[in-house]
Structures are given as structure tokens and as C-alpha cells.
Design a protein around this motif. Structure first.
Motif, PDB file in Angstrom:
ATOM      1  N   VAL A 346       0.852  -1.182   0.000  1.00 56.15           N
ATOM      2  CA  VAL A 346       0.000   0.000   0.000  1.00 56.15           C
ATOM      3  C   VAL A 346       0.891   1.235   0.000  1.00 56.15           C
ATOM      4  O   VAL A 346       1.855   1.324   0.767  1.00 56.15           O
ATOM      5  N   CYS A 347       0.576   2.184  -0.885  1.00 57.76           N
ATOM      6  CA  CYS A 347       1.376   3.401  -1.034  1.00 57.76           C
ATOM      7  C   CYS A 347       0.669   4.580  -0.370  1.00 57.76           C
ATOM      8  O   CYS A 347      -0.495   4.864  -0.665  1.00 57.76           O
ATOM      9  N   SER A 348       1.386   5.261   0.509  1.00 52.71           N
ATOM     10  CA  SER A 348       0.905   6.510   1.103  1.00 52.71           C
ATOM     11  C   SER A 348       1.785   7.641   0.595  1.00 52.71           C
ATOM     12  O   SER A 348       2.965   7.441   0.295  1.00 52.71           O
ATOM     13  N   VAL A 349       1.230   8.847   0.497  1.00 51.52           N
ATOM     14  CA  VAL A 349       1.977   9.972  -0.057  1.00 51.52           C
ATOM     15  C   VAL A 349       1.905  11.151   0.902  1.00 51.52           C
ATOM     16  O   VAL A 349       0.828  11.523   1.381  1.00 51.52           O
ATOM     17  N   SER A 350       3.064  11.738   1.173  1.00 46.80           N
ATOM     18  CA  SER A 350       3.152  12.977   1.941  1.00 46.80           C
ATOM     19  C   SER A 350       3.797  14.015   1.029  1.00 46.80           C
ATOM     20  O   SER A 350       4.980  13.904   0.698  1.00 46.80           O
ATOM     21  N   GLY A 351       3.019  15.005   0.603  1.00 40.31           N
ATOM     22  CA  GLY A 351       3.537  15.959  -0.383  1.00 40.31           C
ATOM     23  C   GLY A 351       3.696  15.277  -1.712  1.00 40.31           C
ATOM     24  O   GLY A 351       2.721  14.888  -2.361  1.00 40.31           O
ATOM     25  N   THR A 352       4.930  15.083  -2.147  1.00 41.05           N
ATOM     26  CA  THR A 352       5.226  14.306  -3.359  1.00 41.05           C
ATOM     27  C   THR A 352       6.169  13.147  -3.048  1.00 41.05           C
ATOM     28  O   THR A 352       6.858  12.648  -3.931  1.00 41.05           O
ATOM     29  N   THR A 353       6.194  12.728  -1.780  1.00 42.56           N
ATOM     30  CA  THR A 353       7.052  11.622  -1.390  1.00 42.56           C
ATOM     31  C   THR A 353       6.229  10.394  -1.034  1.00 42.56           C
ATOM     32  O   THR A 353       5.426  10.439  -0.098  1.00 42.56           O
ATOM     33  N   PRO A 354       6.396   9.311  -1.784  1.00 38.12           N
ATOM     34  CA  PRO A 354       5.650   8.095  -1.466  1.00 38.12           C
ATOM     35  C   PRO A 354       6.350   7.277  -0.394  1.00 38.12           C
ATOM     36  O   PRO A 354       7.567   7.313  -0.244  1.00 38.12           O
ATOM     37  N   SER A 355       5.576   6.533   0.370  1.00 40.74           N
ATOM     38  CA  SER A 355       6.110   5.545   1.310  1.00 40.74           C
ATOM     39  C   SER A 355       5.232   4.312   1.209  1.00 40.74           C
ATOM     40  O   SER A 355       4.103   4.366   0.710  1.00 40.74           O
ATOM     41  N   PHE A 356       5.739   3.190   1.697  1.00 41.47           N
ATOM     42  CA  PHE A 356       5.068   1.929   1.463  1.00 41.47           C
ATOM     43  C   PHE A 356       4.933   1.126   2.749  1.00 41.47           C
ATOM     44  O   PHE A 356       5.831   1.133   3.601  1.00 41.47           O
ATOM     45  N   GLY A 357       3.796   0.429   2.851  1.00 48.81           N
ATOM     46  CA  GLY A 357       3.588  -0.476   3.966  1.00 48.81           C
ATOM     47  C   GLY A 357       4.386  -1.739   3.767  1.00 48.81           C
ATOM     48  O   GLY A 357       5.194  -1.874   2.842  1.00 48.81           O
ATOM     49  N   THR A 358       4.164  -2.715   4.617  1.00 45.36           N
ATOM     50  CA  THR A 358       4.920  -3.962   4.537  1.00 45.36           C
ATOM     51  C   THR A 358       4.208  -4.948   3.619  1.00 45.36           C
ATOM     52  O   THR A 358       3.013  -4.811   3.362  1.00 45.36           O
TER      53      THR A 358
END
Length: 358
Positions: A346-358
Motif C-alpha cells: 500500500v502506497c501513502s503519499v506525503s507531499g510528493t514523497t511516497p512511502s510503502f507499507g509492509t
């Protein structure tokens, strides 16, 4: 007379500690039966409780046909059970007598039609066919050739702002586009538009692996591809992108920008390589290279800018990575990819920076 011992009578005291004695068939339970205290066995209690929860617990059924361990079964109308079998409706040929490459399907919410774009191998002409769903069936109109010239890759997306299909196709490193209008069970196309040339878009005579999605917030189509770029001192193929605007049956474009510095960093081919996240109004540019690199783009006017890409699984060799926006209570983009096994995050976005769950 009273036959119970004092210790047995004391068991009904509300302050008595609860034990963990195992219950077995034949054991008894003390109940108040309409004002009369009675002893009944646990089997009777089990039968009553099973009926009371609407059929929960265990139940024996007669099988119809052979059932093996692990089979998924269903209840038949006659009360028996049998193995559930997958059923598929009869496929419908939409008129292509040879192999079809670069298939993509888009939904036209204005006419409730399915628009399938492809390149038949017999001609290599970019082609679109309109499908109509009725109940569990689908029927197709006559396939329409958008351009009677052998072309390369084909991709398409539907512009819900202008109620048009945007069709793009590759030829000798250039990308061309046409605007499609649905009428009944057919589609017609406007004149050809040159979308990517060697004089712009950081392509220098070579574009490949074109893909697109529609930004419904900005009302723009966003294109992605990898471009031959020599400004880094060698033959480098970086991800590139630009916007495209439909007006009537014509297209105009913004300026091409570099998305990443990953070799062959184009969006993955086919649907899912570029995704518009309607929760955050951002474009997700998803490359199968660079550990599954995801770059987040923001459209402003006719321009698009991207933040720094982040790998779904850094340090690994990923094959094609694809995304899908999941609305409802999820409201996030899910990225699927292959790296030794099929995986998803699952991809989350803060501003234009994505991060990913496990």
C-alpha cells in the motif's frame, strides 16, 4: 431429603471460583425450567444453542458427487452439498482474427460503453472497438482503424472532462495521438496530432514504452515514456512525462520533463503503469526498474512536476510494477510487483514523497 453434600451445594453460590473442568457428552447443566430447577445434559444445550445462532456450529450434510479434502463446497437446493465450480460466460470475439497487442480497456461513463484499444498483428494499425454490456453479456461494434499505417505501441485513456478517448501510438521514436468520439456502437477519430518529437521532450529522436492516465482534477491527460537523452554524457534512457489537453477533436501538449534518472525508467507498459490517485489528486508514475520506482507528479496548468522517486523494494531487481487506486474506505494506491515472488504494498503519499507499507 437433601442428598447433596455441603460442598456441592456451595457450588451454586455466586462467589464460587470458576473452574476449567473439561465438558464431555453426558455431563449435566442445572437450568431453571419455567420456575422448576432441572438437570439436563450438555448435548441438549448444544442443540438449542446451534439452532439459536441460525445454523452455527457443526452440521452433517449429504454430499452430491465426490468431495476431497480442501474443496470449497456449496449448499444445493435439495439440502445436499457439492463442490463449487467456476463458471465463465461465453467469450465474445470483437472482430480481430489475429493476435492483438497492447490491449487496454477504458470505460466511457457518458455512453456506458467499453472501449478496447489494441494493435492487431495482421496490420499493426491502431484500432479501437466499442463494447456494450447487457446483463452478463457483451457485444461489440465494428472495429475502427484510427490510423491506416503500421505503428508500434498503442495506449489510451478516457478524458471524462471532455468526454473523449485519447489514443496514442508510437512510430519510429515519435508519439502521435488522436481524439476519439463515441457514437452508438462506433467511434470516430479526429486528425493526427504529433505529441512527442525529436526536437523536444528530452527525447532526441527516440521515445519508447509510452503510457498515460487521466488527471480528473486538472482535466489533463498525463503521458509517460522513456527518452533517449544524451545530456548525461552517454546513451541514457530516462523516464519522461508531459501533459496533453483535448480541445474538440485536437490535442495540445505541455513541455516534456524528466521524471527520474533510472535507466529505462519509463512507466510499466499497459494499464497500471500510470495511475491517478483521486484522494490526493496526484499522478503515480510507476516504473518496473530501480526496485519498482514510484514518482509522484503534480499537474499545474499545462505543466507537471515530479518529486523524487522512491523504490517499492530498494536494492532488488523488480519486473513490471503496476498500481491501482482503491477508493472507498481505502483511498490509497496499491502497488503490485514481482521480486522473487508476486508482492503488493500500500502506497501513502506525503507531499510528493511516497512511502510503502509492509
Amino acid at each position: 431429603g437433601v442428598n447433596a453434600t455441603a460442598a456441592e451445594i456451595n457450588l451454586i453460590d455466586g462467589g464460587t471460583a470458576r473452574g476449567t473442568t473439561a465438558i464431555a457428552d453426558g455431563d449435566g447443566v442445572l437450568i431453571n425450567d419455567a420456575g422448576t430447577m432441572r438437570m439436563t445434559n450438555v448435548q441438549t444445550v448444544k442443540t438449542y444453542m446451534t439452532a439459536g445462532v441460525g445454523g452455527g456450529g457443526e452440521q452433517d450434510f449429504v454430499a452430491t458427487g465426490a468431495i476431497s479434502n480442501g474443496n470449497i463446497v456449496g449448499l444445493n437446493a435439495d439440502g445436499t452439498v457439492s463442490v463449487l465450480e467456476s463458471s465463465f460466460f461465453t467469450p465474445v470475439d470483437f472482430g480481430n482474427s489475429a493476435f492483438a497487442n497492447f490491449l487496454s480497456a477504458n470505460f466511457d461513463p457518458d455512453t456506458n460503453k467499453i472501449l478496447i484499444s489494441y494493435r492487431p498483428e495482421v496490420t499493426n494499425y491502431p484500432t479501437v472497438v466499442v463494447g456494450t454490456v447487457s446483463g452478463n453479456s457483451i457485444s461489440f461494434g465494428t472495429p475502427v482503424v484510427a490510423d491506416s499505417t503500421a505503428r508500434g505501441e498503442v495506449t489510451a485513456c478516457y478524458d471524462t472532462t471532455n468526454d473523449k478517448l485519447a489514443l496514442f501510438y508510437l512510430s519510429s521514436g515519435f508519439v502521435y495521438g488522436r481524439v476519439g468520439t463515441v457514437s452508438g456502437t462506433s467511434i470516430s477519430f479526429g486528425s493526427q496530432n504529433t505529441i512527442i518529437t525529436d526536437a523536444q521532450d528530452q527525447s532526441n529522436g527516440y521515445a519508447q514504452q509510452v503510457n498515460c492516465c487521466f488527471d480528473s482534477n486538472a482535466g489533463k491527460i498525463v503521458l509517460g515514456w522513456f527518452a533517449y537523452d544524451t545530456d548525461g554524457g552517454g546513451n541514457e534512457f530516462y523516464g519522461a512525462s508531459k501533459t496533453c489537453t483535448i480541445s474538440g477533436t485536437s490535442m495540445s501538449t505541455g513541455t516534456g520533463v524528466r521524471v527520474n534518472t533510472v535507466q529505462y525508467g519509463a512507466p510499466s507498459p499497459g494499464q497500471g503503469g500510470m495511475v491517478f490517485d483521486t484522494n490526493i489528486n496526484k499522478v503515480m508514475y510507476i516504473s518496473g526498474y530501480g526496485g519498482g520506482l514510484v514518482s509522484v507528479g503534480t499537474v499545474s496548468g499545462t505543466d507537471i512536476t515530479y518529486g523524487t522517486g522512491v523504490a517499492v523494494e530498494a536494492g532488488t531487481s523488480t519486473d513490471t510494477a503496476k498500481g491501482v487506486f482503491c477508493g472507498g474506505s481505502i483511498n490509497k494506491t496499491v502497488i503490485s510487483y514481482y521480486s522473487g515472488a508476486v508482492k503488493a504494498k500500500v502506497c501513502s503519499v506525503s507531499g510528493t514523497t511516497p512511502s510503502f507499507g509492509t
